[in-house]
Design a protein around this motif. Structure first.
Motif, PDB file in Angstrom:
ATOM      1  N   CYS A 178      14.842 -27.004  -0.419  1.00 22.92           N
ATOM      2  CA  CYS A 178      14.729 -26.610   0.989  1.00 22.92           C
ATOM      3  C   CYS A 178      13.285 -26.512   1.462  1.00 22.92           C
ATOM      4  CB  CYS A 178      15.452 -25.288   1.230  1.00 22.92           C
ATOM      5  SG  CYS A 178      14.576 -23.834   0.598  1.00 22.92           S
ATOM      6  N   GLY A 179      12.329 -26.542   0.518  1.00 24.18           N
ATOM      7  CA  GLY A 179      10.927 -26.521   0.902  1.00 24.18           C
ATOM      8  C   GLY A 179      10.182 -25.257   0.551  1.00 24.18           C
ATOM      9  N   TYR A 180      10.875 -24.244   0.060  1.00 25.26           N
ATOM     10  CA  TYR A 180      10.232 -22.978  -0.297  1.00 25.26           C
ATOM     11  C   TYR A 180      11.110 -22.242  -1.295  1.00 25.26           C
ATOM     12  CZ  TYR A 180      13.628 -21.391   3.140  1.00 25.26           C
ATOM     13  OH  TYR A 180      14.800 -21.173   3.822  1.00 25.26           O
ATOM     14  N   LYS A 181      10.504 -21.244  -1.953  1.00 27.03           N
ATOM     15  CA  LYS A 181      11.229 -20.467  -2.965  1.00 27.03           C
ATOM     16  C   LYS A 181      10.958 -18.988  -2.753  1.00 27.03           C
ATOM     17  CE  LYS A 181      10.418 -24.039  -6.508  1.00 27.03           C
ATOM     18  NZ  LYS A 181       9.920 -24.292  -7.877  1.00 27.03           N
ATOM     19  N   THR A 182      11.915 -18.183  -3.169  1.00 24.47           N
ATOM     20  CA  THR A 182      11.705 -16.744  -3.324  1.00 24.47           C
ATOM     21  C   THR A 182      12.044 -16.419  -4.770  1.00 24.47           C
ATOM     22  OG1 THR A 182      12.366 -16.318  -1.032  1.00 24.47           O
ATOM     23  CG2 THR A 182      12.337 -14.437  -2.532  1.00 24.47           C
ATOM     24  N   PRO A 183      11.145 -15.809  -5.529  1.00 27.27           N
ATOM     25  CA  PRO A 183      11.438 -15.515  -6.942  1.00 27.27           C
ATOM     26  C   PRO A 183      12.754 -14.748  -7.086  1.00 27.27           C
ATOM     27  CG  PRO A 183       9.142 -15.082  -6.471  1.00 27.27           C
ATOM     28  CD  PRO A 183       9.786 -15.364  -5.149  1.00 27.27           C
ATOM     29  N   THR A 184      13.502 -15.075  -8.132  1.00 28.59           N
ATOM     30  CA  THR A 184      14.799 -14.434  -8.365  1.00 28.59           C
ATOM     31  C   THR A 184      14.668 -12.917  -8.409  1.00 28.59           C
ATOM     32  OG1 THR A 184      15.642 -16.351  -9.569  1.00 28.59           O
ATOM     33  CG2 THR A 184      16.734 -14.256  -9.968  1.00 28.59           C
ATOM     34  N   SER A 185      13.617 -12.425  -9.050  1.00 32.58           N
ATOM     35  CA  SER A 185      13.442 -10.977  -9.153  1.00 32.58           C
ATOM     36  C   SER A 185      13.299 -10.343  -7.776  1.00 32.58           C
ATOM     37  CB  SER A 185      12.232 -10.651 -10.024  1.00 32.58           C
ATOM     38  OG  SER A 185      11.056 -11.232  -9.478  1.00 32.58           O
ATOM     39  N   VAL A 186      12.628 -11.048  -6.860  1.00 32.85           N
ATOM     40  CA  VAL A 186      12.444 -10.532  -5.495  1.00 32.85           C
ATOM     41  C   VAL A 186      13.768 -10.544  -4.748  1.00 32.85           C
ATOM     42  CG1 VAL A 186      11.294 -10.932  -3.282  1.00 32.85           C
ATOM     43  CG2 VAL A 186      10.029 -11.236  -5.426  1.00 32.85           C
ATOM     44  N   VAL A 187      14.546 -11.632  -4.900  1.00 27.31           N
ATOM     45  CA  VAL A 187      15.855 -11.705  -4.244  1.00 27.31           C
ATOM     46  C   VAL A 187      16.765 -10.587  -4.737  1.00 27.31           C
ATOM     47  CG1 VAL A 187      17.898 -13.118  -3.831  1.00 27.31           C
ATOM     48  CG2 VAL A 187      15.652 -14.201  -3.937  1.00 27.31           C
ATOM     49  N   LEU A 188      16.795 -10.388  -6.046  1.00 26.45           N
ATOM     50  CA  LEU A 188      17.645  -9.339  -6.614  1.00 26.45           C
ATOM     51  C   LEU A 188      17.221  -7.960  -6.112  1.00 26.45           C
ATOM     52  CD1 LEU A 188      18.020 -10.586 -10.305  1.00 26.45           C
ATOM     53  CD2 LEU A 188      19.730 -10.683  -8.502  1.00 26.45           C
ATOM     54  N   GLN A 189      15.926  -7.765  -5.966  1.00 26.38           N
ATOM     55  CA  GLN A 189      15.439  -6.483  -5.457  1.00 26.38           C
ATOM     56  C   GLN A 189      15.855  -6.281  -4.004  1.00 26.38           C
ATOM     57  OE1 GLN A 189      14.050  -3.989  -7.119  1.00 26.38           O
ATOM     58  NE2 GLN A 189      14.057  -2.779  -5.225  1.00 26.38           N
ATOM     59  N   LYS A 190      15.781  -7.328  -3.203  1.00 28.68           N
ATOM     60  CA  LYS A 190      16.198  -7.241  -1.802  1.00 28.68           C
ATOM     61  C   LYS A 190      17.686  -6.901  -1.700  1.00 28.68           C
ATOM     62  CE  LYS A 190      12.809 -10.470   0.203  1.00 28.68           C
ATOM     63  NZ  LYS A 190      12.271  -9.572   1.246  1.00 28.68           N
ATOM     64  N   VAL A 191      18.496  -7.526  -2.537  1.00 25.63           N
ATOM     65  CA  VAL A 191      19.931  -7.239  -2.528  1.00 25.63           C
ATOM     66  C   VAL A 191      20.180  -5.799  -2.972  1.00 25.63           C
ATOM     67  CG1 VAL A 191      22.162  -7.824  -3.558  1.00 25.63           C
ATOM     68  CG2 VAL A 191      20.588  -9.646  -2.869  1.00 25.63           C
ATOM     69  N   ALA A 192      19.466  -5.366  -4.006  1.00 23.77           N
ATOM     70  CA  ALA A 192      19.624  -3.992  -4.490  1.00 23.77           C
ATOM     71  C   ALA A 192      19.282  -2.984  -3.398  1.00 23.77           C
ATOM     72  CB  ALA A 192      18.742  -3.761  -5.721  1.00 23.77           C
ATOM     73  N   GLU A 193      18.274  -3.288  -2.599  1.00 24.28           N
ATOM     74  CA  GLU A 193      17.901  -2.398  -1.504  1.00 24.28           C
ATOM     75  C   GLU A 193      18.984  -2.361  -0.432  1.00 24.28           C
ATOM     76  OE1 GLU A 193      14.164  -3.958  -0.282  1.00 24.28           O
ATOM     77  OE2 GLU A 193      13.065  -3.156  -2.021  1.00 24.28           O
ATOM     78  N   ARG A 194      19.612  -3.509  -0.170  1.00 25.36           N
ATOM     79  CA  ARG A 194      20.697  -3.559   0.821  1.00 25.36           C
ATOM     80  C   ARG A 194      21.927  -2.803   0.350  1.00 25.36           C
ATOM     81  NH1 ARG A 194      23.044  -8.475   2.229  1.00 25.36           N
ATOM     82  NH2 ARG A 194      23.592  -7.528   4.207  1.00 25.36           N
ATOM     83  N   MET A 195      22.071  -2.660  -0.967  1.00 26.25           N
ATOM     84  CA  MET A 195      23.235  -1.981  -1.530  1.00 26.25           C
ATOM     85  C   MET A 195      23.199  -0.469  -1.342  1.00 26.25           C
ATOM     86  SD  MET A 195      23.833  -3.942  -5.165  1.00 26.25           S
ATOM     87  CE  MET A 195      25.024  -2.705  -5.703  1.00 26.25           C
ATOM     88  N   ILE A 196      22.016   0.093  -1.124  1.00 30.70           N
ATOM     89  CA  ILE A 196      21.877   1.550  -1.067  1.00 30.70           C
ATOM     90  C   ILE A 196      22.750   2.112   0.051  1.00 30.70           C
ATOM     91  CG2 ILE A 196      20.272   3.460  -0.669  1.00 30.70           C
ATOM     92  CD1 ILE A 196      18.060   1.669  -1.843  1.00 30.70           C
ATOM     93  N   GLY A 197      23.641   3.007  -0.312  1.00 32.21           N
ATOM     94  CA  GLY A 197      24.566   3.599   0.646  1.00 32.21           C
ATOM     95  C   GLY A 197      25.790   2.761   0.932  1.00 32.21           C
ATOM     96  N   ARG A 198      25.845   1.552   0.366  1.00 30.69           N
ATOM     97  CA  ARG A 198      26.984   0.628   0.599  1.00 30.69           C
ATOM     98  C   ARG A 198      27.531   0.134  -0.741  1.00 30.69           C
ATOM     99  NH1 ARG A 198      24.343  -3.948   4.143  1.00 30.69           N
ATOM    100  NH2 ARG A 198      26.499  -4.670   4.278  1.00 30.69           N
TER     101      ARG A 198
END
Length: 300
Positions: A178-198
């Motif tokens: 797609c032209g760019y990357k986000t490190p897997t560790s960063v993606v997992l951290q973002k998802v973990a943050e979205r999980m808080i309270g949900r």
């Protein structure tokens, strides 16, 4: 001289859910990375490759840092069995723009070379490699390690109850970066943050994703590629629910699905960048990949 090579890999389905105990499907691709080891007469380790500056390290001062961190970790893990220094060169066919499991491939190949050099058996490589990845990255399922080690297409479950089951090879696989990357560790951290309270909501979502991966595995075993493709399509919807499929990825996927002969298109990997995977006839802009039947090879 010892040469060990391992293939790159592509996640087919099961991303994210595999980190929480579900199964995934991963496939090895015939782009190989080779580690060549030559003994030295001193106590130095010299590391070289096509993409990083040559590095010289004392055998007793190994630290798993820098561009050769996975190789250095493999050497350090077996330091007690190593009596002399070594020259290690790394060459790779893996396309760096597609992010095809090069870290896993170099870890598996390095372990294969070091174990052969020290006269140790090759069994247990996945658990050793998984430990290295966890120590360095802190996260990861080890699915790409399994593909680089075993080859072919695998149903995989992560430790502590690892599972690696060979599956029939699917129809043509192709990828588009797609032209760019986000490190897997960063993606997992973002998802973990979205999980808080949900947490309950996400637990249900991961359960659905795990079920879809199981459906894809069952379909692959039966060579029911239409059902396999349907499971992948539905999994992509769950990846969107998870928040890891952005506008650019969605546009690539929508366009691919409209192309003639395409059975399914979805994110390959953790998301928020990297690659889109297509099953069936390659759409415009996609690169076909060849599956690797063999994993780790110790070359004569």
């Amino acid at each position: 001289m010892i040469r060990a090579s391992a293939p790159g890999s592509v996640m087919i389905t099961g991303e994210h859910a595999v980190v929480y105990g579900s199964r995934a499907i991963v496939v090895a691709i015939e782009q190989r990375l080779t580690v060549t080891l030559r003994p030295r007469t001193d106590q130095l380790v010299r590391l070289s490759s096509e993409i990083a500056e040559t590095q010289m390290v004392d055998l007793d001062q190994l630290q798993a840092v820098g561009p050769y961190k996975f190789v250095l970790a493999a050497i350090a893990m077996h330091r007690d069995a190593i009596d002399t220094g070594m020259d290690i060169s790394i060459s790779s066919e893996i396309d760096p723009t597609l992010g095809l499991g090069s870290s896993a491939a170099v870890t598996i190949a390095a372990l294969g070379a070091v174990l052969t050099f020290t006269g140790q058996p090759l069994n247990g490589i996945h658990s050793k490699a998984y430990q290295i990845i966890q120590d360095i990255q802190g996260r990861g399922s080890g699915a790409d390690l399994a593909a680089s080690l075993q080859g072919g297409m695998l149903a995989y479950r992560a430790p502590p109850n690892p599972e690696m089951v060979a599956l029939p090879h699917p129809p043509t696989i192709s990828l588009r970066y797609c032209g760019y990357k986000t490190p897997t560790s960063v993606v997992l951290q973002k998802v973990a943050e979205r999980m808080i309270g949900r947490e309950a909501e996400f637990d249900e979502l991961y359960a659905v994703m795990g079920g879809l991966a199981d459906h894809a595995i069952s379909a692959a075993k039966d060579r029911d590629w239409e059902a396999f493709a349907d499971a992948l399509t539905n999994y992509q919807t769950r990846m969107e629910d998870l928040g890891v499929s952005d506008e650019t990825l969605n546009q690539i996927i929508t366009s691919a699905r409209q192309a003639e002969g395409v059975m399914a298109a979805k994110i390959s990997g953790s998301g928020l960048g990297d690659c889109v995977l297509a099953i069936g006839a390659p759409p415009d802009g996609f690169t076909p990949v060849t599956l690797a039947s063999e994993g780790l090879i110790i070359h004569d």
